[in-house]
Write a protein that holds these residues in place. Structure first.
Motif, PDB file in Angstrom:
ATOM      1  N   GLY A  12       7.711   5.003  12.332  1.00 49.30           N
ATOM      2  CA  GLY A  12       8.553   4.456  11.083  1.00 49.30           C
ATOM      3  C   GLY A  12       8.455   4.754   9.771  1.00 49.30           C
ATOM      4  N   MET A  13       6.968   5.009   9.543  1.00 49.79           N
ATOM      5  CA  MET A  13       6.810   5.439   8.179  1.00 49.79           C
ATOM      6  C   MET A  13       7.006   6.925   7.976  1.00 49.79           C
ATOM      7  SD  MET A  13       3.432   3.207   7.327  1.00 49.79           S
ATOM      8  CE  MET A  13       3.049   3.741   5.637  1.00 49.79           C
ATOM      9  N   SER A  14       6.704   7.666   8.774  1.00 49.66           N
ATOM     10  CA  SER A  14       6.891   9.061   8.942  1.00 49.66           C
ATOM     11  C   SER A  14       8.400   9.264   8.857  1.00 49.66           C
ATOM     12  CB  SER A  14       6.748   9.639  10.310  1.00 49.66           C
ATOM     13  OG  SER A  14       6.999  11.074  10.232  1.00 49.66           O
ATOM     14  N   ILE A  15       9.264   8.515   9.663  1.00 48.89           N
ATOM     15  CA  ILE A  15      10.866   8.461   9.327  1.00 48.89           C
ATOM     16  C   ILE A  15      11.246   8.330   7.795  1.00 48.89           C
ATOM     17  CG2 ILE A  15      13.156   7.700  10.233  1.00 48.89           C
ATOM     18  CD1 ILE A  15      11.620   7.465  12.948  1.00 48.89           C
ATOM     19  N   ARG A  23       6.396   6.654  -2.478  1.00 51.30           N
ATOM     20  CA  ARG A  23       5.079   5.696  -2.207  1.00 51.30           C
ATOM     21  C   ARG A  23       5.032   4.353  -2.266  1.00 51.30           C
ATOM     22  NH1 ARG A  23      -0.331   7.346  -2.517  1.00 51.30           N
ATOM     23  NH2 ARG A  23      -1.729   5.734  -3.046  1.00 51.30           N
ATOM     24  N   GLU A  24       5.795   3.791  -3.239  1.00 48.26           N
ATOM     25  CA  GLU A  24       5.774   2.492  -3.599  1.00 48.26           C
ATOM     26  C   GLU A  24       6.273   1.657  -1.999  1.00 48.26           C
ATOM     27  OE1 GLU A  24       8.220  -0.658  -5.949  1.00 48.26           O
ATOM     28  OE2 GLU A  24       7.256   0.597  -7.039  1.00 48.26           O
ATOM     29  N   LEU A  26       6.344   3.170   0.963  1.00 46.65           N
ATOM     30  CA  LEU A  26       5.495   3.263   1.909  1.00 46.65           C
ATOM     31  C   LEU A  26       4.234   2.203   2.127  1.00 46.65           C
ATOM     32  CD1 LEU A  26       5.460   7.325   2.199  1.00 46.65           C
ATOM     33  CD2 LEU A  26       6.837   5.349   3.720  1.00 46.65           C
ATOM     34  N   VAL A  27       3.831   2.048   0.865  1.00 45.46           N
ATOM     35  CA  VAL A  27       2.830   1.173   0.640  1.00 45.46           C
ATOM     36  C   VAL A  27       3.177  -0.258   0.928  1.00 45.46           C
ATOM     37  CG1 VAL A  27       1.095   0.145  -1.050  1.00 45.46           C
ATOM     38  CG2 VAL A  27       1.273   2.385  -1.050  1.00 45.46           C
ATOM     39  N   ALA A  28       4.254  -0.550   0.614  1.00 50.87           N
ATOM     40  CA  ALA A  28       5.048  -1.796   0.923  1.00 50.87           C
ATOM     41  C   ALA A  28       4.982  -2.078   2.557  1.00 50.87           C
ATOM     42  CB  ALA A  28       6.197  -2.214   0.563  1.00 50.87           C
ATOM     43  N   VAL A  29       5.229  -1.070   3.289  1.00 50.41           N
ATOM     44  CA  VAL A  29       5.335  -1.108   4.672  1.00 50.41           C
ATOM     45  C   VAL A  29       4.079  -1.254   5.160  1.00 50.41           C
ATOM     46  CG1 VAL A  29       6.015   0.127   6.726  1.00 50.41           C
ATOM     47  CG2 VAL A  29       7.632   0.321   4.853  1.00 50.41           C
ATOM     48  N   ALA A  30       3.105  -0.700   4.621  1.00 51.67           N
ATOM     49  CA  ALA A  30       1.496  -0.668   5.230  1.00 51.67           C
ATOM     50  C   ALA A  30       1.128  -2.128   4.792  1.00 51.67           C
ATOM     51  CB  ALA A  30       0.899   0.392   4.491  1.00 51.67           C
ATOM     52  N   GLU A  31       1.554  -2.597   3.694  1.00 58.58           N
ATOM     53  CA  GLU A  31       0.984  -3.850   3.437  1.00 58.58           C
ATOM     54  C   GLU A  31       1.685  -4.952   4.389  1.00 58.58           C
ATOM     55  OE1 GLU A  31       1.911  -4.216  -0.576  1.00 58.58           O
ATOM     56  OE2 GLU A  31       0.080  -3.524  -1.162  1.00 58.58           O
TER      57      GLU A  31
END
Length: 55
Positions: A12-15, A23-24, A26-31
């Motif tokens: 999902g992050m790759s898409i 970056r913000e 993607l970091v939110a998704v990771a969190e």
């Protein structure tokens, strides 16, 4: 469960990145993913990861 969870988040992050997420975003998704993982571990009775330091 763990490998499938990580693979799903990574895909999902790759898409999102491919489609221009910054970056913000993607970091939110990771969190959120890590919070979900911690909740899963807590429900299973396993110790979670250590708290992160602010900043």
């Amino acid at each position: 469960m763990s490998a499938r969870f990580v693979q799903t988040i990574q895909s999902g992050m790759s898409i999102l990145a491919r489609d221009g997420a910054n970056r913000e975003d993607l970091v939110a998704v990771a969190e959120v993913a890590m919070a979900a993982w911690d909740a899963h571990l807590s429900a299973a009775g396993a110790p979670g990861r250590p708290p992160t330091r602010p900043g």
